[in-house]
Design an enzyme around this catalytic site. Sequence first.
Site, PDB file in Angstrom:
ATOM      1  N   SER A  23      -3.936   0.767  -4.801  1.00 37.25           N
ATOM      2  CA  SER A  23      -3.243  -0.381  -4.222  1.00 37.25           C
ATOM      3  C   SER A  23      -4.271  -1.239  -4.020  1.00 37.25           C
ATOM      4  CB  SER A  23      -2.584  -0.168  -2.895  1.00 37.25           C
ATOM      5  OG  SER A  23      -3.480   0.452  -1.902  1.00 37.25           O
ATOM      6  N   GLU A  28      -5.433   9.493  -0.079  1.00 31.65           N
ATOM      7  CA  GLU A  28      -5.995   8.244   0.089  1.00 31.65           C
ATOM      8  C   GLU A  28      -7.051   7.679  -1.065  1.00 31.65           C
ATOM      9  OE1 GLU A  28      -3.512   6.578   3.211  1.00 31.65           O
ATOM     10  OE2 GLU A  28      -4.173   5.890   1.218  1.00 31.65           O
ATOM     11  N   HIS A  88       0.838  -1.184   0.064  1.00 33.21           N
ATOM     12  CA  HIS A  88      -0.151  -0.193  -0.057  1.00 33.21           C
ATOM     13  C   HIS A  88       0.841   1.364   0.049  1.00 33.21           C
ATOM     14  CE1 HIS A  88      -3.317   2.968   1.332  1.00 33.21           C
ATOM     15  NE2 HIS A  88      -1.992   3.543   2.131  1.00 33.21           N
ATOM     16  N   HIS A 102       1.544   5.049  -2.585  1.00 37.85           N
ATOM     17  CA  HIS A 102       1.928   6.324  -2.340  1.00 37.85           C
ATOM     18  C   HIS A 102       2.997   6.795  -2.965  1.00 37.85           C
ATOM     19  CE1 HIS A 102      -1.210   7.449   1.022  1.00 37.85           C
ATOM     20  NE2 HIS A 102      -0.624   5.947   1.298  1.00 37.85           N
TER      21      HIS A 102
HETATM   22  N1  HBI Z   1       1.227   6.054  10.051  1.00 36.19           N
HETATM   23  N2  HBI Z   1       3.039   4.710   9.032  1.00 36.19           N
HETATM   24  C1  HBI Z   1       2.038   5.532   9.100  1.00 36.19           C
HETATM   25  N3  HBI Z   1       1.083   5.874   7.911  1.00 36.19           N
HETATM   26  C2  HBI Z   1      -0.082   6.509   7.567  1.00 36.19           C
HETATM   27  O1  HBI Z   1      -0.665   6.538   6.491  1.00 36.19           O
HETATM   28  C3  HBI Z   1      -0.440   7.120   8.843  1.00 36.19           C
HETATM   29  C4  HBI Z   1       0.226   7.134  10.087  1.00 36.19           C
HETATM   30  N4  HBI Z   1      -0.517   7.431  11.098  1.00 36.19           N
HETATM   31  C5  HBI Z   1      -1.417   8.275  11.200  1.00 36.19           C
HETATM   32  C6  HBI Z   1      -2.128   8.415   9.889  1.00 36.19           C
HETATM   33  N5  HBI Z   1      -1.586   7.709   8.886  1.00 36.19           N
HETATM   34  C7  HBI Z   1      -3.581   9.099   9.626  1.00 36.19           C
HETATM   35  O2  HBI Z   1      -4.124   9.154  11.019  1.00 36.19           O
HETATM   36  C8  HBI Z   1      -3.272  10.551   9.242  1.00 36.19           C
HETATM   37  O3  HBI Z   1      -4.453  11.062   8.751  1.00 36.19           O
HETATM   38  C9  HBI Z   1      -2.599  11.295  10.320  1.00 36.19           C
HETATM   39 FE    FE Z   2      -1.877   5.500   3.026  1.00 33.84          FE
END
Ligand code: HBI
Ligand code: FE
Length: 278
Positions: A196, A177, A131, A136
């Site tokens: 993804s 997303e 993913h 991304h």
């Molecule tokens: N941590 N590794 C990772 N990847 C993410 O996409 C991610 C995260 N922590 C918080 C988060 N996404 C979401 O809550 C965002 O909206 C901040």
């Molecule tokens: Fe993501």
Amino acid sequence: MSEAAPLAETAAAAPQRSDYVVGQGWAAYDGRQHAVWRHLFERQSRLLPGRACSQYLDGLSRLGVAADGIPDFARLSDILERATGWRIVAVPGLVPDDVFFHHLAARRFPATNWIRRPEQLDYLQEPDLFHDVFGHVPMLMHAVFADYLQAYGKGGLKALNLGALQKLSRLYWYTVEFGLLRTGEGLRIYGSGIVSSYGETLYCLEDPRPKRLAFDVPRIMRTRYRIDDFQENYFVIDSFEQLFDATRPDFTAYYRLLAHMADIRPGELLPGDRTIAA
Ligand code: HBI
Ligand code: FE
């Protein structure tokens, strides 16, 4: 001399860095894990041409990400850094919001270092390596989107201080997303959660059920989302410049305005909504 602690104990003892960054551990991936990457990569690569936006497909090919196996983050980071100044850092999974925002604000994309198991090919709750890297990273090769994601990280740190994280995470959800882009040839996908996902790649463009609404920041910030099923609505941008420009104003005014407005259920249509044909 005491016996050396068994590996498991020393691994568990490894101190958690405050930024949650770990080694990717590329050499430790086994044939089964590389095979999962290959299967997912080949399946999406057959599906995405004509469905994903050209900016995503261009980023994927310029990254040189291939089907043969799980890519080495250091190698991808060198290509990425030359293109837009971003690098990938390996993390063990979801990290706390403030840690996540700090990384984005510094043009570091936190990518999970484990990949889903063969029995999870079609669905898993938490973002895995496929993913994050397949979904991304290719968009981070696009200069304007790369600027948007860094601006989002800086906005996230401000939102945390204003207690407005929920509003801002909806913006992330419905753009980074699950975002759609309007083009001369019809709607195209840029959201990582969609590119993804085999099922949602087809559903988001072809299924008559989801609402497809014109990009509108306050509308997005009021709209709840589900993490356990396909989206009931998508938001459509006209360009990545439009998306980036939307982050220029200070969001404090939005947060103040929205504090007195009710949330909107996914899939609900409001009188002022501008729907976009698929
Ligand atoms: N941590 N590794 C990772 N990847 C993410 O996409 C991610 C995260 N922590 C918080 C988060 N996404 C979401 O809550 C965002 O909206 C901040
Ligand atoms: Fe993501």
